[in-house]
Design a protein around this motif. Structure first.
Motif, PDB file in Angstrom:
ATOM      1  N   UNK B 264       0.741  -1.249   0.100  1.00  0.00           N
ATOM      2  CA  UNK B 264       0.019   0.020   0.027  1.00  0.00           C
ATOM      3  C   UNK B 264       0.872   1.358   0.038  1.00  0.00           C
ATOM      4  N   UNK B 265       0.771   1.928  -1.207  1.00  0.00           N
ATOM      5  CA  UNK B 265       1.447   3.166  -1.127  1.00  0.00           C
ATOM      6  C   UNK B 265       0.502   4.065  -1.044  1.00  0.00           C
ATOM      7  N   UNK B 266       0.431   5.208  -0.145  1.00  0.00           N
ATOM      8  CA  UNK B 266      -0.525   6.125   0.064  1.00  0.00           C
ATOM      9  C   UNK B 266      -0.218   7.197  -0.878  1.00  0.00           C
ATOM     10  N   UNK B 267      -1.438   7.783  -1.390  1.00  0.00           N
ATOM     11  CA  UNK B 267      -0.979   8.837  -2.345  1.00  0.00           C
ATOM     12  C   UNK B 267      -0.362  10.111  -1.719  1.00  0.00           C
ATOM     13  N   UNK B 268      -0.696  10.605  -0.312  1.00  0.00           N
ATOM     14  CA  UNK B 268       0.015  11.471   0.427  1.00  0.00           C
ATOM     15  C   UNK B 268      -0.216  11.132   1.772  1.00  0.00           C
ATOM     16  N   UNK B 269       0.768  11.518   2.632  1.00  0.00           N
ATOM     17  CA  UNK B 269       0.260  11.316   4.043  1.00  0.00           C
ATOM     18  C   UNK B 269       0.640  12.735   4.686  1.00  0.00           C
ATOM     19  N   UNK B 270      -0.297  13.055   5.661  1.00  0.00           N
ATOM     20  CA  UNK B 270      -0.263  14.237   6.425  1.00  0.00           C
ATOM     21  C   UNK B 270      -0.186  13.974   8.055  1.00  0.00           C
ATOM     22  N   UNK B 271       0.902  13.862   8.629  1.00  0.00           N
ATOM     23  CA  UNK B 271       0.852  13.229   9.920  1.00  0.00           C
ATOM     24  C   UNK B 271       0.814  14.443  10.772  1.00  0.00           C
ATOM     25  N   UNK B 272       0.100  13.987  12.070  1.00  0.00           N
ATOM     26  CA  UNK B 272       0.050  14.478  13.464  1.00  0.00           C
ATOM     27  C   UNK B 272       1.357  14.432  14.063  1.00  0.00           C
ATOM     28  N   UNK B 273       2.443  14.664  13.643  1.00  0.00           N
ATOM     29  CA  UNK B 273       3.691  14.755  14.473  1.00  0.00           C
ATOM     30  C   UNK B 273       3.867  13.448  15.293  1.00  0.00           C
ATOM     31  N   UNK B 274       4.395  13.723  16.379  1.00  0.00           N
ATOM     32  CA  UNK B 274       4.733  12.582  17.420  1.00  0.00           C
ATOM     33  C   UNK B 274       5.786  11.645  16.938  1.00  0.00           C
ATOM     34  N   UNK B 275       5.274  10.278  16.571  1.00  0.00           N
ATOM     35  CA  UNK B 275       5.963   9.507  16.190  1.00  0.00           C
ATOM     36  C   UNK B 275       6.659   9.678  14.692  1.00  0.00           C
TER      37      UNK B 275
END
Lengths: 292, 416
Positions: B264-275
């Protein structure tokens, strides 16, 4: 849910289940031999993962090649744990069960602390392995090679263990000691030696599991905890002391966990496993393959 | 005859006396601050790094540094006759109940003037409630759950942004990408099951609804799971335009590995920091996260706009053997903001420090953050803590949003 997605859940559950079984079997073996629950089992797994990581760094060889060495190291750790800790706990005149529980629990905390001190709490990862990151795709179902390999190692370990238990003198000595600790002394079997070897064997099996896991899982001083809990329920579900039970229960736990995550919110996925265990307790409190 | 009991009692007495003799004098020559982090357990590395960050700030306050930061020049706190700050660290093991007990111990036994902590929002929750009960100020360095400052606490102060501000910035960014002609129709929420993940997802769900993004997967997972295969399978089936993960380090690493394993290659990832703000995540699986965008409070490329960043990073790196990141930068600032207030209060009294914290006004240039300034609202939240978005490119983070802070335009979609 599509057939493909269903097949993926089934395959993933099966592969993880076989790895869970490999993690659990050492615990079951030690319990069957001497009625001691090793609460440091998860920490043995953690040490095996760090051993794999360290050996890979030192030798630049692949974890697959290093697996026997890791198992041998863990064999030594298991034997030493028996001779250095459990043997003394078993001498307690009263509350022997409790003393054993807390002795192995203490060992667990000690090993975690030592690991955090020596290796720091940073997350580690074995890089650039033959299997790492490779995936086999069959009709849209993805099977990661590290897990396939882990499942094969698990089945081979169970096969080997079966042969060892049924065809060798050592296996017969284990079986006899587990039947009657007092009587074996009369025929010249050294109980302590058999127990130490039993602990070594149990730890070596979790050593194999650690080497397999190190390829696709992060390594951390606390990594044992999440797997240990699964190992305990696997052993309880399969029947304390039953090797075949550990195999069947490991697969069941893997499958139930995977399917629960599909039906319920994934945050509740371990609920299915424990609900199943409770249901088994009502019908067969000794576990699926447990002896009365 | 000397009985064992006598020896024990006598021994205890002697120890108590020795203890009294050894205890440092608690005069106005020092201000004791309690610091609560997980020093053991799955998040221990965050605690270890936090200790280095806060000790770096301590050094800047207590020793003389030629930096444009609060209390850097000269030694100690001039408002208290040059008194130095002393830190007492406590290990809460990421457990809210242990956090509560440790906070109580720091307040009643170590007599701390204020508390700083705690990374895990669930722990900051109980610690701040305890601090409130004793009237001791709590500076929340790095917990970002928005519910924390909405409990009418008088002694709670958070200099950094919370997840609503962060999530708003994330959706502002998505809107900006849309305006540039990118097709972004759907998002997938993937969040851990404690207050941090749940609060983050609540905000993101609401913002997605308001701004017309379809939520195609809404997955709450059990933190520190041995396997995330079933969860990732659902993400893959949903195949959203943007995956929005809210995860601590263990899960961030496992999520990334499992996504790769399941193809699975997500088209884009926008993360809520932390890890996804921790360097160790990128050390282990960074190649699979090329182009990931994480919200952040800090980035080393801020050095162009905040002159102290380079020098502070060098001081921190000498202790921690790694660069400052999203978490350690906020931990560093928390002690500076607290020290600034204690200095102006001229006292270790909880009420006076609280009043001084309320009156805090530090311009952004005197921080190492992209913030406009540090000034707390009546709820203790700094409203001028502008978040930034950072993109993982090559082997470092690049600030890509907002335009006022951006060093380079965002690469969209991500190319992992």
């Amino acid at each position: 849910m599509t057939t493909q997605a269903l097949a993926q859940v089934l395959a993933s559950g099966l592969l993880m289940g076989l790895i869970y079984a490999l993690i659990a079997v050492g615990l079951s073996l030690i319990f069957g031999l001497m009625d001691v629950v090793n609460f440091a089992h998860g920490e043995f797994l953690m040490i095996a993962m760090y051993a794999t990581f360290g050996l890979v760094l030192a030798t630049q060889l692949d974890p697959v090649v290093l697996m026997p060495l890791v198992a041998a190291l863990l064999f030594a750790l298991g034997g030493a744990s028996y001779l250095g800790v459990v043997r003394f706990a078993m001498r307690a005149k009263a509350n022997q069960g409790m003393v054993q529980i807390f002795a192995t629990f203490g060992l667990a905390i000690l090993l975690q602390g030592v690991a955090q001190y020596l290796f720091t709490p940073d997350y580690r990862n074995v890089q650039n392995t033959w299997l790492g990151g490779r995936t086999l795709e069959v009709g849209g179902v993805f099977l990661p090679w590290p897990q396939i390999f882990g499942a094969v190692v698990s089945l081979a370990a169970f096969g080997g263990l079966h042969l060892l238990m049924s065809r060798t003198d050592f296996g017969r000595a284990l079986e006899a000691t587990r039947e009657d600790q007092g009587a074996v002394a009369l025929v010249g079997i050294d109980r302590n030696r058999v127990f130490a070897l039993g602990w070594g064997l149990g730890a070596a099996l979790v050593g194999l599991a650690g080497a397999v896991l190190a390829v696709f899982y992060y390594i951390h001083p606390q990594v044992g905890a999440s797997f240990a809990l699964i190992a305990y329920v696997t052993v309880a579900l399969g029947g304390f002391g039953s090797v075949a039970g550990a195999l069947v229960a490991g697969v069941i736990v893997g499958l139930v966990e995977a399917f629960t995550a599909v039906i319920l919110p994934p945050a509740l996925k371990s609920v299915g496993v424990y609900a199943l265990y409770l249901a088994v307790v009502f019908v067969r409190p000794q576990g699926l393959f447990g002896r009365l | 005859m000397i009985r064992r009991r006598d020896l024990l009692v006598g021994g205890a007495g002697a120890l108590a006396l020795a203890g009294a003799g050894l205890r440092p004098a608690r005069a106005a020559d020092e201000v004791v601050v309690g610091v609560l982090y997980a020093m053991s357990g799955a998040s221990a590395q965050v605690g270890v790094d936090a200790r280095h960050a806060i000790e770096t700030a301590l050094d800047i306050v207590n020793a003389d540094h030629a930096l444009d930061l609060p209390l850097a020049k000269g030694t100690g706190l001039p408002g208290l006759g040059g008194a130095k700050i002393r830190l007492v660290f406590a290990d809460h093991q990421a457990d809210p109940q242990k956090g509560r007990a440790e906070a109580e111990r720091l307040i009643t036994q170590d007599k701390v003037a204020a508390l700083v902590g705690c990374y895990q929002s669930a722990v900051s929750n109980t610690v701040s409630a305890t601090a409130e009960r004793y009237g001791v100020p709590f500076v929340c360095a790095d917990s970002s759950s928005p519910s924390l400052h909405r409990r009418n606490l008088k002694f709670f102060f958070r200099p950094a942004a919370h997840d609503e501000m962060f999530s708003a910035a994330m959706f502002d960014f998505l809107d900006a990408q849309r305006a540039k002609g990118q097709t972004i129709g759907s998002v997938a929420l993937f969040f851990e099951d404690t207050i941090y993940g749940v609060d983050s997802a609540n905000v993101q769900r609401k913002l997605a609804g308001e701004r017309g993004y379809k939520v195609v997967a809404d997955i709450k997972y059990k933190t520190n799971s041995p396997s995330l295969t079933a969860e990732v399978q659902q993400l893959k089936t949903a195949n959203a335009d943007v995956l929005l993960p809210t995860s601590y380090t263990t899960d961030a690493i496992l999520l990334t590995k499992t996504m790769a394993e399941l193809g699975y290659k997500p088209k884009s990832m926008l993360a809520q920091a932390a890890g996804f703000a921790e360097k160790v995540t990128y050390d282990t699986v960074g190649d699979k996260l090329q182009g990931l965008i994480s919200r952040g409070s800090f980035s080393l490329d801020l050095a162009a706009k905040r002159p102290s960043v380079g020098a502070v990073n060098a001081l921190y790196k000498a202790r921690a053997a790694r660069d400052l990141n999203d978490n350690s930068s906020r931990q560093f600032m928390a002690l500076l903001v607290l020290a600034d207030a204690v200095n102006r209060a001229g006292s270790t009294d909880g009420q006076k420090i609280r009043a001084a914290l309320s009156a805090t006004d530090i311009p952004g240039a005197q921080t190492i953050m992209p913030w406009k300034r540090v000034a707390f609202g009546p709820d203790g939240q700094n409203t001028e803590a502008d978040p930034v978005l950072l993109q993982w490119v090559g082997d470092k983070f690049v600030t890509v949003f907002p335009d006022s802070a951006a060093v380079a335009p965002a690469l969209w979609p991500m190319k992992a």
